[in-house]
Design a protein around this motif. Structure first.
Motif: not given
Length: 206
Positions: A33-34, A36-37, A64, A94, A150, A152, A154
Motif C-alpha cells: 500500500t506504500c 504503490y505510491e 510514506n 491500507s 488509493s 491511482s 502504479p
C-alpha cells in the motif's frame, strides 16, 4: 537508528525498493500500500523507516508517513506478530482500512490476510484497539477510517513477466506459492503490470 531516507530510487522489486542516499544503496521493505505510491525510477523519494535487527538479518522497513510507521511499530509489539506478518497485514489493506477493521472488530476480514488466524485476529483487535486510543494523527482519527485504498495508477518499471513478478511478491508477503499463483491467474490480463496485478490480487483476497 535509521529513521528517514531521502534519495533516488534505483530499483523497485515488490515489496522491496533500493534507494540511493549519498552514494549508499539501502534495501527497504515496504507494504504494498506504500509501495504503490512511490515515484518512478530515478526519481527522489522520502521514506520513513524502521530498523529491525534479527539474529540472522538486519532489515529496513519503509513507509510514506510517520503514522504508518507508528502503526507498524505497534503491530510488531503484538504477541505473535513479527515484522514479516506486519508487512503482510499492511500490504493486504491500507493503514486506514486496518484501523477500521480493528475498531469494528471485523475478525472475518482480518483472517483473510496471510498468516493471520482467528486467534491472531482476535489478539489484534483486543490489543490494537486499546493502543489506538493513545495514538494521534489523521491515520487514527475515526473521521478518516473509511478512506478507500488509493486507486491511482502504479508507477513500476516494465516487467518481462509481470505475472511471475507479482506471484513472487505475494510469496514474499506470506502467501504459499500455489496460492499466490492462483491469486494472480484469477485477475491476470494482457497489459497489466506487476504492481497492478499485486494490487488487484490482494483486493480480491479480501
Amino acid at each position: 537508528m535509521i529513521g528517514r531516507l531521502r534519495g533516488i530510487i534505483l530499483e523497485k522489486q515488490p515489496p522491496q525498493v533500493l534507494i540511493e542516499v549519498n552514494g549508499v544503496g539501502y534495501e527497504v521493505h515496504m507494504p504494498m500500500t506504500c509501495f504503490y505510491e512511490l515515484p518512478d525510477l530515478n526519481q527522489e523519494a522520502v521514506i520513513f523507516t524502521q530498523f529491525v535487527v534479527r539474529e540472522d538479518a538486519q532489515l529496513l522497513f519503509g513507509f510514506n508517513n510517520k503514522q504508518e510507521r507508528a502503526l507498524f511499530r505497534e503491530l510488531i509489539k503484538t504477541n505473535g506478530v513479527g515484522p514479516k506478518l506486519a508487512l503482510a497485514i499492511l500490504s493486504g489493506m491500507s493503514a486506514q482500512q486496518f484501523v477500521s477493521a480493528v475498531e469494528r472488530e471485523e475478525i472475518a476480514t482480518l483472517i483473510k490476510l496471510p498468516g493471520v488466524g482467528k486467534k491472531t485476529a482476535e489478539r489484534l483487535v483486543v490489543e490494537m484497539k486499546d493502543r489506538f486510543k493513545g495514538m494521534s494523527g489523521d491515520l487514527f482519527n475515526p473521521a478518516t477510517l473509511d478512506v478507500p485504498l488509493s486507486s491511482s495508477a502504479p508507477t513500476a518499471a516494465p516487467e518481462d513477466d509481470p505475472e511471475s513478478e507479482a506471484a513472487s511478491a505475494l510469496v514474499a508477503l506470506g502467501y504459499k506459492p500455489q496460492e499466490a499463483s492462483r491469486m494472480v491467474s484469477k485477475i491476470a490480463r494482457p497489459g497489466a503490470d506487476c504492481e497492478t496485478l499485486i494490487r488487484e490480487a490482494l483486493r480480491a483476497a479480501l
